[in-house]
Design a protein around this motif. Structure first.
Motif, PDB file in Angstrom:
ATOM      1  N   VAL A   1     -10.208 -11.428  -0.566  1.00  0.00           N
ATOM      2  CA  VAL A   1      -9.872 -11.119  -2.179  1.00  0.00           C
ATOM      3  C   VAL A   1      -9.220  -9.661  -2.370  1.00  0.00           C
ATOM      4  N   ARG A   2      -8.187  -9.793  -3.277  1.00  0.00           N
ATOM      5  CA  ARG A   2      -7.397  -8.392  -3.690  1.00  0.00           C
ATOM      6  C   ARG A   2      -8.059  -8.001  -4.939  1.00  0.00           C
ATOM      7  N   TRP A   3      -7.669  -6.805  -5.269  1.00  0.00           N
ATOM      8  CA  TRP A   3      -7.851  -6.143  -6.667  1.00  0.00           C
ATOM      9  C   TRP A   3      -6.686  -5.784  -7.498  1.00  0.00           C
ATOM     10  N   GLY A   4      -6.614  -6.179  -8.635  1.00  0.00           N
ATOM     11  CA  GLY A   4      -5.601  -5.876  -9.424  1.00  0.00           C
ATOM     12  C   GLY A   4      -5.132  -4.429  -9.708  1.00  0.00           C
ATOM     13  N   GLY A   5      -6.105  -3.724  -9.487  1.00  0.00           N
ATOM     14  CA  GLY A   5      -5.945  -2.225  -9.465  1.00  0.00           C
ATOM     15  C   GLY A   5      -5.074  -1.640  -8.352  1.00  0.00           C
ATOM     16  N   ASP A   6      -4.763  -2.410  -7.487  1.00  0.00           N
ATOM     17  CA  ASP A   6      -3.681  -1.973  -6.397  1.00  0.00           C
ATOM     18  C   ASP A   6      -2.477  -2.666  -6.720  1.00  0.00           C
ATOM     19  N   GLU A   7      -2.165  -3.403  -7.682  1.00  0.00           N
ATOM     20  CA  GLU A   7      -0.789  -3.807  -7.863  1.00  0.00           C
ATOM     21  C   GLU A   7       0.003  -2.921  -8.527  1.00  0.00           C
ATOM     22  N   ARG A   8       1.311  -3.101  -8.314  1.00  0.00           N
ATOM     23  CA  ARG A   8       2.331  -2.173  -8.838  1.00  0.00           C
ATOM     24  C   ARG A   8       2.206  -1.818 -10.499  1.00  0.00           C
TER      25      ARG A   8
ATOM     26  N   ILE B   1     -16.871  -4.231  -1.813  1.00  0.00           N
ATOM     27  CA  ILE B   1     -16.888  -5.604  -1.950  1.00  0.00           C
ATOM     28  C   ILE B   1     -15.577  -6.286  -1.391  1.00  0.00           C
ATOM     29  N   LEU B   2     -14.384  -5.563  -1.461  1.00  0.00           N
ATOM     30  CA  LEU B   2     -13.145  -6.187  -0.976  1.00  0.00           C
ATOM     31  C   LEU B   2     -13.282  -6.325   0.624  1.00  0.00           C
ATOM     32  N   ALA B   3     -13.822  -4.936   1.190  1.00  0.00           N
ATOM     33  CA  ALA B   3     -13.868  -4.826   2.669  1.00  0.00           C
ATOM     34  C   ALA B   3     -14.840  -5.856   3.191  1.00  0.00           C
ATOM     35  N   GLU B   4     -15.964  -6.077   2.511  1.00  0.00           N
ATOM     36  CA  GLU B   4     -17.022  -6.999   2.943  1.00  0.00           C
ATOM     37  C   GLU B   4     -16.417  -8.401   2.923  1.00  0.00           C
ATOM     38  N   LEU B   5     -15.550  -8.773   2.160  1.00  0.00           N
ATOM     39  CA  LEU B   5     -14.748 -10.209   2.268  1.00  0.00           C
ATOM     40  C   LEU B   5     -13.461 -10.160   3.186  1.00  0.00           C
TER      41      LEU B   5
ATOM     42  N   GLU C   1      -5.660   0.785   2.305  1.00  0.00           N
ATOM     43  CA  GLU C   1      -4.413   1.008   3.083  1.00  0.00           C
ATOM     44  C   GLU C   1      -3.533  -0.114   3.237  1.00  0.00           C
ATOM     45  N   ARG C   2      -4.241  -1.061   4.024  1.00  0.00           N
ATOM     46  CA  ARG C   2      -3.572  -2.411   4.413  1.00  0.00           C
ATOM     47  C   ARG C   2      -3.122  -3.176   3.104  1.00  0.00           C
ATOM     48  N   GLN C   3      -3.892  -3.202   2.222  1.00  0.00           N
ATOM     49  CA  GLN C   3      -3.587  -4.172   1.102  1.00  0.00           C
ATOM     50  C   GLN C   3      -2.519  -3.252   0.281  1.00  0.00           C
ATOM     51  N   ARG C   4      -2.607  -1.861  -0.001  1.00  0.00           N
ATOM     52  CA  ARG C   4      -1.621  -1.425  -0.586  1.00  0.00           C
ATOM     53  C   ARG C   4      -0.358  -1.356  -0.058  1.00  0.00           C
TER      54      ARG C   4
END
Length: 242
Positions: free
Chosen positions: A174-181, A166-170, A237-240
């Motif tokens: 949009v970011r996902w909270g699971g990637d937050e610190r 979903i994130l890649a499609e957009l 990898e980019r968003q992290r």
């Protein structure tokens, strides 16, 4: 001419003259009255905005608001394919967030009324964290009771693959909270600031898909195709790294 007919004629003439004079006197008043009503409407709108706007941005740069469905930029919109709506910022932000909800609903788990939280009052979120984006109408929390803040591993591997797709499609809008610190796996939020052209690009794609029967949420998506997996991993990898 008799006296009666003479008096009648004079009254008739006087009535015409008076009506004409009255009409002339009223002509300037009509635009003035309209201007007055317009001015009052503008002032009322300004008062409403002062009550709603905070002047403070959420973590992603969009202004937080004190109310939804009250004349500001945050309104409840239906989520197609479900029986509920969600309060999000109008136009672009709402379009992409509803797309996220719909794909989650169709591909991860069917959602019901109460499963999704949209706009949240600024006093109920922690400033500076990704959850503050709820207060600007640029985030949604999907089943927060299932995926509490601070916990990881709430999604099965196949479900996580859908999230990444979903994130890649957009394209990273949009970011996902699971990637937050501090992970917040229920949270999906706008990852671009106001005016970022990537948002318009993503919205344009979704709007085109609305007219294509084999595209968009609710259609078959092969999230395990090599190309889609490659794009999803690259975006992760980019968003992290941000």
């Amino acid at each position: 001419m008799t006296e009666i007919s003479r008096r009648t004629a004079l009254k008739h003439a006087a009535g015409i003259t008076g009506a004409a004079a009255l009409g002339t006197a009223l002509l300037p008043a009509a635009p003035a009255a309209a201007d007055d009503r317009f001015g009052k409407a503008v002032e009322e709108a300004r008062r409403t905005q002062r009550k709603i706007r905070t002047g403070e941005p959420s973590a992603n740069g969009w202004e937080m608001e004190k109310a939804a469905d009250s004349g500001g930029a945050v309104w409840t919109r239906p989520v197609s394919g479900t029986d509920f709506g969600v309060a999000t910022r109008i136009e672009g932000p709402g379009t992409v967030l509803v797309h996220v909800i719909r794909r989650f609903h169709y591909e991860i788990s069917a959602l019901e009324e109460g499963d999704v939280t949209g706009w949240t009052h600024p006093d109920a979120v922690e400033a500076g964290l990704a959850e503050s984006n709820l207060a600007s109408g640029t985030a949604v929390s999907i089943r927060p009771g299932h995926y509490p803040r601070g916990a990881r591993g709430g999604f099965f591997p196949g479900e996580l693959t859908v999230v990444r797709d979903i994130l890649a499609e957009l394209e990273g809008v949009v970011r996902w909270g699971g990637d937050e610190r501090t992970p917040h796996e229920a949270l999906f939020f706008l990852g671009v600031p106001p005016g970022d052209p990537r948002l318009n690009k993503a919205v344009g794609k979704l709007e085109r898909w609305a007219y294509e029967p084999e595209a968009g949420a609710g259609t078959h998506v092969d999230v395990f195709s090599p190309q889609r997996r490659k794009e999803a991993r690259a975006l992760r990898e980019r968003q992290r790294s941000v």
